[in-house]
Motif scaffolding. Structure first.
Motif, PDB file in Angstrom:
ATOM      1  N   LEU A   1      16.334 -21.616  -8.602  1.00  0.00           N
ATOM      2  CA  LEU A   1      15.339 -22.223  -9.489  1.00  0.00           C
ATOM      3  C   LEU A   1      15.690 -23.646  -9.867  1.00  0.00           C
ATOM      4  N   LEU A   2      16.953 -23.825 -10.148  1.00  0.00           N
ATOM      5  CA  LEU A   2      17.376 -25.133 -10.626  1.00  0.00           C
ATOM      6  C   LEU A   2      17.113 -26.212  -9.589  1.00  0.00           C
TER       7      LEU A   2
ATOM      8  N   LEU B   1      18.808 -25.737 -17.265  1.00  0.00           N
ATOM      9  CA  LEU B   1      18.878 -27.189 -17.417  1.00  0.00           C
ATOM     10  C   LEU B   1      17.734 -27.667 -18.293  1.00  0.00           C
ATOM     11  N   ALA B   2      18.028 -28.598 -19.192  1.00  0.00           N
ATOM     12  CA  ALA B   2      16.989 -29.134 -20.077  1.00  0.00           C
ATOM     13  C   ALA B   2      17.325 -30.570 -20.438  1.00  0.00           C
ATOM     14  N   ARG B   3      16.272 -31.332 -20.655  1.00  0.00           N
ATOM     15  CA  ARG B   3      16.465 -32.730 -21.044  1.00  0.00           C
ATOM     16  C   ARG B   3      16.242 -32.877 -22.541  1.00  0.00           C
TER      17      ARG B   3
ATOM     18  N   LEU C   1      13.905 -27.814 -17.591  1.00  0.00           N
ATOM     19  CA  LEU C   1      13.860 -28.348 -16.226  1.00  0.00           C
ATOM     20  C   LEU C   1      14.326 -27.334 -15.195  1.00  0.00           C
ATOM     21  N   GLY C   2      15.065 -26.325 -15.611  1.00  0.00           N
ATOM     22  CA  GLY C   2      15.540 -25.348 -14.647  1.00  0.00           C
ATOM     23  C   GLY C   2      15.900 -24.047 -15.332  1.00  0.00           C
TER      24      GLY C   2
ATOM     25  N   GLN D   1       3.047 -21.660 -22.504  1.00  0.00           N
ATOM     26  CA  GLN D   1       3.410 -23.044 -22.192  1.00  0.00           C
ATOM     27  C   GLN D   1       4.917 -23.251 -22.220  1.00  0.00           C
ATOM     28  N   PRO D   2       5.466 -23.941 -21.242  1.00  0.00           N
ATOM     29  CA  PRO D   2       6.901 -24.238 -21.218  1.00  0.00           C
ATOM     30  C   PRO D   2       7.347 -25.021 -22.458  1.00  0.00           C
ATOM     31  N   ARG D   3       6.439 -25.752 -23.045  1.00  0.00           N
ATOM     32  CA  ARG D   3       6.804 -26.559 -24.220  1.00  0.00           C
ATOM     33  C   ARG D   3       7.208 -25.673 -25.392  1.00  0.00           C
ATOM     34  N   LEU D   4       6.870 -24.386 -25.342  1.00  0.00           N
ATOM     35  CA  LEU D   4       7.238 -23.480 -26.432  1.00  0.00           C
ATOM     36  C   LEU D   4       8.682 -23.016 -26.333  1.00  0.00           C
TER      37      LEU D   4
END
Length: 216
Positions: free
Chosen positions: A3-4, A49-51, A119-120, A136-139
């Motif tokens: 996935l990453l 992974l996240a920003r 992100l991953g 939503q991914p934003r959640l």
DNA sequence: CGGAAGATCCACT
DNA sequence: GTGGATCTTCCGA
């Protein structure tokens, strides 16, 4: 291809932030952490992974909003370590919050990681959050408690040095363009509310709270 | 030793 | 926008 790699092909262009990065005033570190990457390893799962898109700076003895304001206690002990370790605390009876300790040993400064953009490893984040992957991914990471739940960050990571697994913060090897940054008052506190110690990536839609419309 | 506040989140109106 | 969940921490008595 996991996935990453599918979601963030540039993983190889990431380098671990040196501990030296954290040994500066929290306000500087908070601003500079925007656009950096959280890399979290969990046994048996794809890496997460996240920003980072939102942070808050807390100072030591001079900041009444800071946990370190009253000095060293069992809870705040990590804050007084030399910069570069994690300070995790449990609050409201159900949430954890993840901080990055900054500055020199004994100062009690830290930066709260308030929001990030996934992100991953989103599948794992949805599962950790108890959300359907149709949401939503934003959640997933848009708040300090959500971030810890999605990344499975708990007290076991208290004092963890952030330059190695299972939790580390990364930067792009060759500095890519950074988006506009905005400084605003901190959230959810009652003291020293007016200080603009919250930093956001202006164009992110993964913030814990919308920016005021005037902030254009 | 009691009580209030807390660097939050979610459901509901 | 408001209120409830849930429990640790810290302060004051």
């Amino acid at each position: 291809m996991n996935l990453l790699e599918r979601n963030f092909p540039n993983l190889k262009s990431l380098a671990v932030l040196p501990l030296k990065f954290y040994r500066r005033p929290s306000k500087e570190v908070a601003r500079d952490l925007l656009g950096k990457f959280i890399l979290r390893f969990i046994d048996g799962e794809d890496p997460l992974l996240a920003r980072i898109v939102e942070t808050e700076a807390y100072e030591g003895a001079n900041d009444p909003a800071s946990h370190a304001y009253r000095g060293v206690t069992d809870r705040t002990r990590p804050m007084f370590e030399q910069g570069g370790v994690a300070y995790v605390y449990f609050t409201y009876g159900m949430h954890h919050c993840l901080n990055v300790v900054t500055g020199e040993k004994g100062l009690g400064e830290a930066v709260l990681l308030r929001a990030a953009e996934p992100l991953g490893g989103q599948e794992v984040m949805y599962r950790n959050r108890g959300l359907s992957s149709r949401m939503q991914p934003r959640l997933l990471l848009s708040g300090p408690g959500k971030l810890c739940q999605a990344l499975d960050v708990g007290l076991d990571l208290n004092f963890h040095k952030l330059n190695h697994p299972p939790l580390q913060i990364m930067e792009l090897k060759k500095g890519a363009g950074i988006e506009a940054i905005l400084a605003t008052p901190r959230i959810g506190i009652s003291k020293a509310k007016e200080l603009p110690y919250r930093f956001c990536l202006k164009d992110s839609d993964c913030l814990s709270r919308r920016l005021a419309p005037s902030a254009t």
